[in-house]
Design a protein around this motif. Structure first.
Motif, PDB file in Angstrom:
ATOM      1  N   SER A 122       0.839  -1.200   0.000  1.00 32.81           N
ATOM      2  CA  SER A 122       0.000   0.000   0.000  1.00 32.81           C
ATOM      3  C   SER A 122       0.872   1.246   0.000  1.00 32.81           C
ATOM      4  O   SER A 122       2.059   1.187   0.341  1.00 32.81           O
ATOM      5  N   THR A 123       0.251   2.355  -0.406  1.00 32.61           N
ATOM      6  CA  THR A 123       0.959   3.628  -0.520  1.00 32.61           C
ATOM      7  C   THR A 123       0.186   4.681   0.263  1.00 32.61           C
ATOM      8  O   THR A 123      -1.046   4.705   0.224  1.00 32.61           O
ATOM      9  N   ARG A 124       0.919   5.540   0.974  1.00 33.61           N
ATOM     10  CA  ARG A 124       0.274   6.552   1.814  1.00 33.61           C
ATOM     11  C   ARG A 124       1.076   7.845   1.722  1.00 33.61           C
ATOM     12  O   ARG A 124       2.308   7.808   1.771  1.00 33.61           O
ATOM     13  N   ILE A 182      -6.942   1.291  14.481  1.00 33.60           N
ATOM     14  CA  ILE A 182      -5.474   1.408  14.583  1.00 33.60           C
ATOM     15  C   ILE A 182      -4.821   0.270  13.792  1.00 33.60           C
ATOM     16  O   ILE A 182      -3.899   0.497  13.004  1.00 33.60           O
ATOM     17  N   TRP A 221      -6.689  13.240  10.648  1.00 40.42           N
ATOM     18  CA  TRP A 221      -6.574  13.085  12.101  1.00 40.42           C
ATOM     19  C   TRP A 221      -6.711  14.476  12.732  1.00 40.42           C
ATOM     20  O   TRP A 221      -6.049  15.422  12.287  1.00 40.42           O
ATOM     21  N   ARG A 229      -3.594  16.130  10.640  1.00 39.66           N
ATOM     22  CA  ARG A 229      -2.782  15.294   9.756  1.00 39.66           C
ATOM     23  C   ARG A 229      -3.718  14.903   8.623  1.00 39.66           C
ATOM     24  O   ARG A 229      -4.785  14.315   8.862  1.00 39.66           O
ATOM     25  N   SER A 282       4.957   7.239   2.030  1.00 39.13           N
ATOM     26  CA  SER A 282       5.497   5.934   2.401  1.00 39.13           C
ATOM     27  C   SER A 282       4.868   4.808   1.600  1.00 39.13           C
ATOM     28  O   SER A 282       3.750   4.931   1.112  1.00 39.13           O
ATOM     29  N   VAL A 283       5.603   3.724   1.492  1.00 34.97           N
ATOM     30  CA  VAL A 283       5.012   2.467   1.036  1.00 34.97           C
ATOM     31  C   VAL A 283       5.143   1.446   2.158  1.00 34.97           C
ATOM     32  O   VAL A 283       6.091   1.487   2.935  1.00 34.97           O
ATOM     33  N   ARG A 309      10.537   2.563   8.918  1.00 35.58           N
ATOM     34  CA  ARG A 309       9.770   2.404  10.163  1.00 35.58           C
ATOM     35  C   ARG A 309       9.160   1.013  10.201  1.00 35.58           C
ATOM     36  O   ARG A 309       9.184   0.294   9.211  1.00 35.58           O
ATOM     37  N   GLY A 312       3.556  -0.868  12.117  1.00 41.71           N
ATOM     38  CA  GLY A 312       2.535  -0.060  12.793  1.00 41.71           C
ATOM     39  C   GLY A 312       2.913   1.410  12.850  1.00 41.71           C
ATOM     40  O   GLY A 312       2.283   2.187  13.555  1.00 41.71           O
ATOM     41  N   GLU A 314       5.811   4.669  13.323  1.00 38.18           N
ATOM     42  CA  GLU A 314       6.968   5.044  14.111  1.00 38.18           C
ATOM     43  C   GLU A 314       7.001   4.307  15.454  1.00 38.18           C
ATOM     44  O   GLU A 314       5.958   4.128  16.085  1.00 38.18           O
ATOM     45  N   ASP A 324       7.883  -0.092   6.438  1.00 34.88           N
ATOM     46  CA  ASP A 324       7.331   1.215   6.056  1.00 34.88           C
ATOM     47  C   ASP A 324       8.538   2.051   5.647  1.00 34.88           C
ATOM     48  O   ASP A 324       9.395   2.351   6.471  1.00 34.88           O
TER      49      ASP A 324
END
Ligand code: ADP
Ligand code: CIR
Length: 357
Positions: A122-124, A182, A221, A229, A282-283, A309, A312, A314, A324
């Motif tokens: 996944s990508t974020r 979460i 967030w 965020r 991130s991926v 990372r 989950g 950091e 991550d």
């Protein structure tokens, strides 16, 4: 005005212990005794002192950075310290440098980061924003938390198209619902000891919550580490789509909300690592060959300006080989340049993985 003598007394004691601890944090490196003697007396117009900014490192000597801005003014009032930490984290961002104007560029220059769909899960892409005229967590009152929540939710309700969604306050969620969100990487985790020490959990869960669209590809967030965020994510490696969605959302939100900006540092956030563009792209990725030697992978990541990372996020561990990996710096380059840096780096890692590591 000056810091209260009681605060200075506490600072003297905690500073001595930090020096003795040999903490590897950027704070311990750059808060020299000379700087400390000057900065310990200072107080911002928001009433914030060096104690409010550095207590995360005093309580957690294993911090990597160990410094948070307690309010927007902290970046200037404690500037001698922040400048050094910022310069080191963001890759030699010198005191004479000015963050460039916002430029989201053209998302269509980006392709799928993993066209074979073999590595990227996944990508974020997320960014941080603070509302103008408020302190950050350590200085917020309960009323201010609620006021920020109101303003942000009001702006979010105006979004249209695939950005349309709903807001849920943490106060209205059960512990099970929170845990599920979460684990699905939608909602922030609670109880981070670095944020806790920074007094980021006062009045929790008052004023805290998150907004999401039905596809859960767009999330905001509210009042976690930062006032906002803003997050775009989806399965697979279509970085262009994820990035475009974030750019659209931030642009739309900026019509209704005024964000805190600094003349040198661009957008301000609580953590000095998140200023400038605020972007972390991130991926979630599996690289079984090259992650066999994690020390070597970390070295390569460093050269590519990437950060690794856990699954989950950091301060978590990798699970099932999922890493991550994201850009490290967010300041001194434009939005599209941040994405290019991450895109190039990940492509190189995938090429290394293909050739066997
Ligand atoms: P942030 O990215 O906001 O600084 P974290 O590192 O704590 O904060 O990550 C927040 C959440 O986002 C975590 O649940 C993490 O697993 C999730 N996450 C990060 N990158 C991705 C990704 N590429 N795909 C799915 N979830 C992700
Ligand atoms: C720390 O100092 O360790 C935490 N406050 C996190 C700092 C920012 N995170 C990062 O660059 N990975």
């Amino acid at each position: 005005s000056h810091a209260h003598p009681d605060v200075v007394k506490q600072l003297n004691c905690k500073f001595r212990l930090l020096r003795l601890s040999g903490s590897p944090s950027l704070l311990n490196k750059h808060l020299t005794p000379e700087r400390f003697q000057v900065l310990k007396w200072k107080k911002t117009n928001y009433g914030m002192t060096l104690l409010d900014c550095a207590q995360t490192a005093f309580e957690n000597p294993d911090s990597s950075v160990g410094l948070y801005a307690a309010c927007p003014e902290s970046y200037d009032v404690f500037g001698d310290l922040f400048d050094e930490v910022i310069m080191e984290y963001h890759g030699d961002f010198k005191k004479s440098f000015i963050h460039p104007p916002m430029d989201w560029g053209d998302a269509s220059e980006l392709q799928n980061i993993d066209p074979d769909g073999k590595y990227v899960i996944s990508t974020r892409v997320r960014t941080a924003r603070s509302l103008k005229g408020y302190p950050f967590n350590p200085g917020l009152t309960e009323d201010q938390y609620l006021e920020i929540e109101d303003k942000v939710v009001d702006a979010l309700t105006r979004l249209e198209g695939d950005l349309k969604g709903q807001y849920v306050g943490l106060i209205n969620m059960t512990p099970d619902e929170i845990e599920k969100m979460i684990n699905d990487h939608i909602l922030y985790k609670e109880g981070d000891r670095f944020l806790n020490a920074a007094r980021a959990y006062r009045f929790w869960p008052e004023g805290r919550g998150y907004f999401y669209n039905p596809d859960k590809t767009f999330i905001v967030w509210v009042n976690e580490e930062d006032h906002m965020r803003i997050i775009s994510l989806q399965e697979g490696g279509n970085l262009a789509e994820v990035y475009q969605r974030l750019a659209d959302a931030v642009t739309d939100l900026s019509y209704c909300l005024e964000f805190e900006k600094h003349e040198r540092f661009g957008y301000l956030s609580m953590c000095p690592t998140n200023i400038g563009t605020g972007i972390r792209a991130s991926v979630h990725i599996k690289l079984p060959n090259i992650s066999e030697d994690m020390e070597k992978l970390k070295e390569v990541a460093k050269v590519l300006n990437l950060q690794i990372r856990g699954t989950g996020g950091e301060h978590t561990e990798s699970q099932g080989g999922v890493l991550d990996i994201s850009n490290k710096r967010r300041l001194g380059i434009t939005e599209i340049e941040v994405i290019r840096e991450m895109n190039n780096g990940i492509q190189q890692l995938i090429a290394m993985e293909k050739s066997g590591g």
